[in-house]
Design an enzyme around this catalytic site. Structure first.
Site, PDB file in Angstrom:
ATOM      1  N   TYR A 117       0.862  -1.349  -0.065  1.00  0.00           N
ATOM      2  CA  TYR A 117       0.050   0.082  -0.102  1.00  0.00           C
ATOM      3  C   TYR A 117       0.972   1.080   0.134  1.00  0.00           C
ATOM      4  O   TYR A 117       1.878   1.283   0.742  1.00  0.00           O
ATOM      5  CB  TYR A 117      -0.742   0.246   1.222  1.00  0.00           C
ATOM      6  CG  TYR A 117      -1.629   1.309   1.396  1.00  0.00           C
ATOM      7  CD1 TYR A 117      -2.983   1.520   0.865  1.00  0.00           C
ATOM      8  CD2 TYR A 117      -1.044   2.334   2.131  1.00  0.00           C
ATOM      9  CE1 TYR A 117      -3.639   2.515   1.063  1.00  0.00           C
ATOM     10  CE2 TYR A 117      -1.820   3.677   2.185  1.00  0.00           C
ATOM     11  CZ  TYR A 117      -3.003   3.816   1.672  1.00  0.00           C
ATOM     12  OH  TYR A 117      -3.733   4.890   1.757  1.00  0.00           O
ATOM     13  N   GLU A 206      -3.611   7.587  -4.112  1.00  0.00           N
ATOM     14  CA  GLU A 206      -3.425   6.303  -3.422  1.00  0.00           C
ATOM     15  C   GLU A 206      -3.195   5.211  -4.224  1.00  0.00           C
ATOM     16  O   GLU A 206      -4.213   5.231  -5.374  1.00  0.00           O
ATOM     17  CB  GLU A 206      -4.602   6.233  -2.738  1.00  0.00           C
ATOM     18  CG  GLU A 206      -4.705   4.933  -1.515  1.00  0.00           C
ATOM     19  CD  GLU A 206      -5.881   4.867  -1.052  1.00  0.00           C
ATOM     20  OE1 GLU A 206      -7.140   4.786  -1.539  1.00  0.00           O
ATOM     21  OE2 GLU A 206      -5.978   4.841   0.240  1.00  0.00           O
TER      22      GLU A 206
END
Ligand code: GDP
Ligand code: MN
Length: 401
Positions: A117, A206
Site C-alpha cells: 500500500y 493512493e
C-alpha cells in the site's frame, strides 16, 4: 474532484509508472472490443471487469469481476453497467456505474510477487506532504489501521526540500527491496509518484494494491486520485470533465464557474450565506422554523459584487422559492458589497420569478452594515432587515404561515 480509476491510471502512465493494460467501456459491446485488444496484447486468458465509480470497496461488493471468455466479458459487463453499485464506501443507494474498465488480470499466472500500500496526501496540520506506506496492501487499509496501526508507516515530506533519498530507502526497506533495484528502479518509481502528485495538484494519490510483478516491476493495480478543485483551472482536461459531470444541471455549472459553493435542495426557502459553517447553521434555522431550504449556497469568504449578483440570480431562477433568507457576517466580504450585488441583480430583472412577490429576510452584520442597510432601504426591494438569527427565523416563519 475525485478521479475515476481509469483516469488515475492515465496520469500514472504519463509519469512512466506501470499500470495494467486496460481500456474503458460504456456498453457490453465496447467491453468485448476492449477485451479482444487486451487479450491480444497480453496473451493472457482472463480479464477483470472493474466498475468505475467514485468509491472503493468494489472488490467486496461485486464491482470487480473476473471473466475467462468474451461471452463472460459481455454478460458480466452487462450485469454491472447501468446498475447502482453499493459498497462499504457508498451510500445505501449506491453509485451508478456508467463505465467499466476492462483490464488484464494481474493475479493470473502467478504474476504477483508482492503486494503493498502506498499513498501521498497533504497534511494541513503540519504543512507537509505525507507518504503513507504498508506491506499490508490489497486489503482494507482502514481495517489494518484499526487493528494493526504498527503496520502502517509514514514519511513527512517537506515541500521545500522535496522527497529525500533516505526516505525512499526507508519505504524500500520495508518492502524488502535492496541493492541496485532499490537505488534505481524503486527510487525512480517513488520520485515519479511524487512528481505526479505535485504536478496535478492532488490532495490524494493512493495506490492499493501496488504490486511487484515477477519481472520486477512496480505496478499500480488500483489508483485513487483526488484533485484540488481550487487548482483545477490548471488542468483543463479535468476542469472540462468537471463541467461535463455538472452538465445535467446548468445551474450547477453557473455556480461552479462563479466559484459559488452551491447545492440544489428540495425546499422553498432560498438562502445565501457567506461561509459553509454559517450556511449549515442557517439551514438548520430554516428547518427549525418550519421551512425547508431550497438550496445550500455559500458565496465564499472573498466574494465580490459580481459573484453576489450571480448567487442571487441563481436563487431567483428557482421557481420553488417562496422566501429568501440572506445571512451575511461581513468580514472580508463587506456588507455593502453584498447589498450592491443584490440590488444590481434585482435591477437587471434577468430572472424567472417575480421578486416583488418573494419576500427577502436579510441579516447583515459586520463591516459596513449601516451603509448596506441604507442602500437596501432606498432600493424599495421587499426586504425585511433583521439584526439577529432569531429575528430572521421568526420572520421567515411568519412569511411561510
Ligand atoms: P477496490 O476494492 O475498489 O479497492 O478495488 P481494487 O482494484 O483494489 O480490487 C479489489 C480486489 O479485487 C483486489 O484485492 C483483488 O482481490 C481483486 N482484483 C483487482 N484486480 C484484479 C486482477 O487484475 N485480477 C484478479 N484476479 N483480481 C483482482
Ligand atoms: Mn483498492
Amino acid at each position: 474532484m475525485n478521479l475515476y480509476e481509469f483516469q488515475g491510471r492515465e496520469i500514472l502512465n504519463s509519469f512512466s509508472i506501470k499500470v495494467p493494460d486496460g481500456i474503458v467501456a460504456s456498453t457490453p459491446e465496447e467491453s468485448v472490443q476492449a477485451a479482444k485488444k487486451i487479450l491480444e496484447n497480453t496473451k493472457k486468458k482472463s480479464l477483470v471487469i472493474k466498475a468505475q465509480i467514485h468509491a472503493g470497496g468494489r472488490g467486496k461488493s461485486g464491482g470487480i469481476q473476473i471473466a475467462k471468455s468474451l461471452k463472460e466479458v459481455y454478460e458480466k459487463s452487462k450485469s454491472i453497467l447501468g446498475k447502482y453499485l453499493i459498497t462499504p464506501q457508498t451510500s445505501k443507494k449506491g453509485k451508478l456505474v456508467r463505465k467499466v474498465l476492462i483490464s488484464e488480470d494481474v493475479y493470473s499466472n502467478s504474476y504477483i510477487y508482492d503486494e503493498y500500500y502506498i499513498s501521498i496526501f497533504m497534511n494541513r496540520d503540519i504543512e507537509k506532504n505525507i507518504i503513507v506506506f504498508s506491506k499490508e496492501g490489497g486489503m482494507d487499509i482502514e481495517e489494518v489501521y484499526k487493528n494493526h496501526p504498527d503496520k502502517i508507516y509514514t514519511e513527512e515530506i517537506d515541500p521545500g526540500l522535496g522527497i529525500q533519498f533516505f526516505q525512499i530507502k526507508r519505504i524500500g526497506f520495508l518492502f524488502n527491496l535492496k541493492g541496485s533495484y532499490l537505488n534505481n528502479k524503486f527510487r525512480d518509481f517513488v520520485i515519479s509518484l511524487y512528481k505526479a502528485y505535485l504536478y496535478y495538484d492532488a490532495l490524494l494519490l493512493e495506490i492499493n494494491p501496488l504490486i511487484k510483478t515477477l519481472d520486477n516491476e512496480m505496478m499500480a493495480v488500483d489508483t485513487k486520485i483526488v484533485l484540488d478543485n481550487n487548482a483545477l483551472f490548471r488542468h483543463k482536461k479535468y476542469y472540462d470533465e468537471m463541467r461535463r459531470q455538472k452538465k445535467e444541471d446548468p445551474i450547477e455549472i453557473e455556480a461552479f464557474e462563479a466559484k459559488l459553493n452551491f447545492l440544489k435542495l428540495n425546499g422553498n426557502v432560498g438562502c445565501m450565506v457567506n461561509g459553509a459553517g454559517l450556511a449549515m447553521a442557517t439551514m438548520d434555522m430554516i428547518k427549525c422554523c418550519g421551512g425547508n431550504p431550497a438550496n445550500f449556497l455559500d458565496i465564499g469568504g472573498d466574494a465580490d459584487t459580481n459573484r453576489v449578483e450571480k448567487a442571487f440570480r441563481i436563487i431567483l431562477n428557482d421557481k420553488s422559492v417562496k422566501a429568501i433568507l440572506i445571512n451575511i457576517f461581513g468580514g472580508i466580504v463587506r456588507c455593502d458589497t453584498v447589498a450592491e450585488g443584490i440590488i444590481n441583480s434585482y435591477r437587471k430583472r434577468n430572472h424567472e420569478i417575480d421578486i416583488k412577490k418573494i419576500p427577502i429576510v436579510i441579516r447583515l452584520q459586520g463591516t459596513n452594515e449601516n451603509t448596506a442597510k441604507k442602500m437596501l432601504q432606498t432600493s424599495q426591494l421587499p426586504i425585511y432587515s433583521a439584526d439577529s438569527l432569531e429575528e430572521a427565523a421568526n420572520k421567515i416563519k411568519e412569511i411561510l404561515l
